[in-house]
Motif scaffolding. Sequence first.
Motif, mmCIF file in Angstrom:
data_model
loop_
_atom_site.group_PDB
_atom_site.id
_atom_site.type_symbol
_atom_site.label_atom_id
_atom_site.label_comp_id
_atom_site.label_asym_id
_atom_site.label_seq_id
_atom_site.Cartn_x
_atom_site.Cartn_y
_atom_site.Cartn_z
ATOM 1 N N VAL A 1 0.779 -1.187 0.094
ATOM 2 C CA VAL A 1 0.228 -0.116 0.042
ATOM 3 C C VAL A 1 0.865 1.214 0.042
ATOM 4 O O VAL A 1 0.388 2.244 -0.335
ATOM 5 N N PHE A 2 2.161 1.076 0.354
ATOM 6 C CA PHE A 2 3.142 2.454 0.396
ATOM 7 C C PHE A 2 3.060 3.014 -1.122
ATOM 8 O O PHE A 2 3.236 4.171 -1.432
ATOM 9 N N TRP A 3 2.963 2.210 -2.002
ATOM 10 C CA TRP A 3 3.046 2.563 -3.334
ATOM 11 C C TRP A 3 1.761 2.904 -3.909
ATOM 12 O O TRP A 3 1.612 3.699 -5.060
ATOM 13 N N GLY A 4 0.448 2.805 -3.144
ATOM 14 C CA GLY A 4 -0.713 3.383 -3.464
ATOM 15 C C GLY A 4 -1.131 4.312 -2.763
ATOM 16 O O GLY A 4 -1.741 5.433 -3.561
ATOM 17 N N GLU A 5 -0.826 4.703 -1.754
ATOM 18 C CA GLU A 5 -1.218 5.679 -0.949
ATOM 19 C C GLU A 5 -0.233 6.696 -0.328
ATOM 20 O O GLU A 5 -0.451 7.528 0.516
ATOM 21 N N GLY A 6 0.750 6.185 -0.479
ATOM 22 C CA GLY A 6 2.067 7.081 0.307
ATOM 23 C C GLY A 6 2.134 6.231 1.591
ATOM 24 O O GLY A 6 3.421 6.238 2.074
ATOM 25 N N TRP A 7 1.090 6.203 2.196
ATOM 26 C CA TRP A 7 1.116 5.518 3.596
ATOM 27 C C TRP A 7 1.729 6.246 4.612
ATOM 28 O O TRP A 7 0.890 6.874 5.756
ATOM 29 N N LEU A 8 2.967 6.515 4.709
ATOM 30 C CA LEU A 8 3.739 7.116 5.830
ATOM 31 C C LEU A 8 4.119 8.662 5.285
ATOM 32 O O LEU A 8 4.750 8.710 4.314
ATOM 33 N N ALA A 9 3.394 9.444 5.831
ATOM 34 C CA ALA A 9 3.488 10.819 5.511
ATOM 35 C C ALA A 9 4.779 11.466 5.493
ATOM 36 O O ALA A 9 5.207 12.387 4.695
ATOM 37 N N SER A 10 5.587 10.912 6.356
ATOM 38 C CA SER A 10 7.020 11.498 6.626
ATOM 39 C C SER A 10 7.744 10.844 5.818
ATOM 40 O O SER A 10 9.044 10.980 5.540
ATOM 41 N N VAL A 11 7.671 9.657 4.849
ATOM 42 C CA VAL A 11 8.328 9.045 3.904
ATOM 43 C C VAL A 11 7.937 9.139 2.383
ATOM 44 O O VAL A 11 7.028 8.332 2.085
ATOM 45 N N PRO A 12 8.135 10.155 1.726
ATOM 46 C CA PRO A 12 7.887 10.011 0.215
ATOM 47 C C PRO A 12 8.421 8.708 -0.420
ATOM 48 O O PRO A 12 9.267 8.123 -0.259
ATOM 49 N N VAL A 13 7.408 8.445 -1.549
ATOM 50 C CA VAL A 13 7.910 7.166 -2.494
ATOM 51 C C VAL A 13 8.840 7.631 -3.129
ATOM 52 O O VAL A 13 8.765 8.456 -4.324
ATOM 53 N N LEU A 14 10.080 6.939 -3.097
ATOM 54 C CA LEU A 14 11.298 7.477 -4.005
ATOM 55 C C LEU A 14 11.319 6.734 -5.232
ATOM 56 O O LEU A 14 11.994 7.011 -6.080
ATOM 57 N N ARG A 15 10.592 5.507 -5.497
ATOM 58 C CA ARG A 15 10.707 4.579 -6.348
ATOM 59 C C ARG A 15 9.111 3.921 -6.665
ATOM 60 O O ARG A 15 8.893 3.086 -6.319
ATOM 61 N N PRO A 16 8.500 4.810 -7.382
ATOM 62 C CA PRO A 16 7.114 4.461 -7.421
ATOM 63 C C PRO A 16 6.682 3.169 -8.415
ATOM 64 O O PRO A 16 7.827 2.806 -9.272
ATOM 65 N N SER A 17 5.846 2.735 -8.113
ATOM 66 C CA SER A 17 5.440 1.461 -9.018
ATOM 67 C C SER A 17 3.812 1.528 -9.180
ATOM 68 O O SER A 17 2.878 1.365 -8.281
ATOM 69 N N GLN A 18 3.370 1.747 -10.491
ATOM 70 C CA GLN A 18 1.844 1.851 -10.795
ATOM 71 C C GLN A 18 1.177 0.417 -10.379
ATOM 72 O O GLN A 18 0.225 0.404 -10.203
ATOM 73 N N VAL A 19 1.920 -0.441 -10.687
ATOM 74 C CA VAL A 19 1.545 -1.932 -10.503
ATOM 75 C C VAL A 19 1.021 -2.325 -9.193
ATOM 76 O O VAL A 19 -0.034 -2.786 -8.951
ATOM 77 N N LEU A 20 2.177 -2.092 -8.303
ATOM 78 C CA LEU A 20 1.746 -2.238 -6.830
ATOM 79 C C LEU A 20 0.734 -1.309 -6.484
ATOM 80 O O LEU A 20 -0.097 -1.753 -5.508
ATOM 81 N N GLY A 21 0.821 0.062 -6.648
ATOM 82 C CA GLY A 21 -0.343 0.740 -6.404
ATOM 83 C C GLY A 21 -1.761 0.382 -6.667
ATOM 84 O O GLY A 21 -2.663 0.594 -5.961
ATOM 85 N N LYS A 22 -1.918 -0.218 -7.934
ATOM 86 C CA LYS A 22 -3.144 -0.761 -8.545
ATOM 87 C C LYS A 22 -3.481 -1.661 -7.618
ATOM 88 O O LYS A 22 -4.791 -2.118 -7.412
ATOM 89 N N LEU A 23 -2.565 -2.683 -7.444
ATOM 90 C CA LEU A 23 -2.963 -4.010 -6.664
ATOM 91 C C LEU A 23 -3.486 -3.664 -5.338
ATOM 92 O O LEU A 23 -4.479 -4.192 -4.793
ATOM 93 N N SER A 24 -2.852 -2.531 -4.658
ATOM 94 C CA SER A 24 -3.245 -2.118 -3.294
ATOM 95 C C SER A 24 -4.515 -1.658 -3.149
ATOM 96 O O SER A 24 -5.546 -1.852 -2.541
ATOM 97 N N VAL A 25 -5.023 -0.772 -4.505
ATOM 98 C CA VAL A 25 -6.387 -0.582 -4.092
ATOM 99 C C VAL A 25 -7.451 -1.597 -4.555
ATOM 100 O O VAL A 25 -8.328 -1.610 -4.161
ATOM 101 N N TRP A 26 -6.905 -2.565 -5.339
ATOM 102 C CA TRP A 26 -7.797 -3.712 -5.699
ATOM 103 C C TRP A 26 -7.903 -4.724 -4.142
ATOM 104 O O TRP A 26 -9.077 -4.838 -3.889
#
Length: 367
Positions: A33-58
């Motif tokens: 979910v870190f790649w879908g919602e950022g999750w930790l406000a103090s930790v920006p996503v440095l290597r994004p992943s659309q696949v993991l982001g979409k998977l977390s939403v599903w």
Amino acid sequence: MGKEGAEQDLSLKNCTFVKTILMIIIVFYHSVVFWGEGWLASVPVLRPSQVLGKLSVWLNSIHIYAFALTSGYLYYAKKYERNQYKEFLPFIKKKAQRLLIPYYAVSFLWAIPIEQFFSTVNPKETVLRFLFSFGSAQLWFLWALFDVFFITWPLSDFFKQNTVIGIVIAFFFYFIAAIAERNWIPGLFSIWFAFRLFPFFLLGFAFRKYKNNDLFKIPVRFWVLIDLSLCGINRILSKVGFANDMINNGLLLLICVAGACMAFFVLQAIGQRVLWQKWDMFYNLSKRAMGIYLFHQQMIYFTVYYLNGTIHPYLHATINFVSAILISYAITGFFLRFRVPSYLLGEKAHYATLNKENGNPPQRETN
């Protein structure tokens, strides 16, 4: 017992399998979910992943709702087939021991210190969030499920006699929660989450009541097709910028209903085909399922924080998942050796071990 009765009894036993797998899916969801919602406000996503982001939403449209559905399925069987849960006060006391004691024990001894380590929020605010269960990490589900039981028991006979009307009322609760959250009305003690879970709990209640119908005969691929089709429609509408709150909320609700039903019936079908009761590894995992749920998320914070941007997201997510399972498994196994820590986790020390020695499959209390 006839063939149909034996199948339904098996479906009840398989709820242990269903809930354990759903717990694993929840851990996996929190691992991506870190790649879908950022999750930790103090930790920006440095290597994004659309696949993991979409998977977390599903996954977010499936796991918790399927768990609530399974809990409703078990609740009906225990109350109306096994003649349990006769009196309200003993029932609610038992659920408080199973859900609220672990909630507060883990909140103050584990979650709050770790949450504060990664948060820039004032410590007092963090404590208040967990004390009143609004924004309490993964632990919110314990209070929400307790709320659902608290609401359901006094109305159980009405729901049994008027199941369709009861489900309609429950979906009305769902939309009350959506309106309240949209208007930023605080959901103390996870009440709005409980309102969202309520219709799924009653769906499971109804599935068990009408257990002799053809629901279990529907091919599981049908549920998969329905879920993926609704997710596809939702994605198309979001891409074209369709903006109608009523339709969007209704579609999201249908997606969650389809996802919960899909997970329940798919896992039931798998459970009927594999000999999970005889797997020592699965037995031990089931024995520690509650503890894994209680501890896993904060372990993922550490791997998210220290590995962020240093490795490929797929490898990162895998490390999140494996380390969270193994470490929380080990912590739970250690605590289950002792009476007081076991009680704080809502368990009984050596309960599952004694069952195993007697030749019984894992039968820990299910919520």
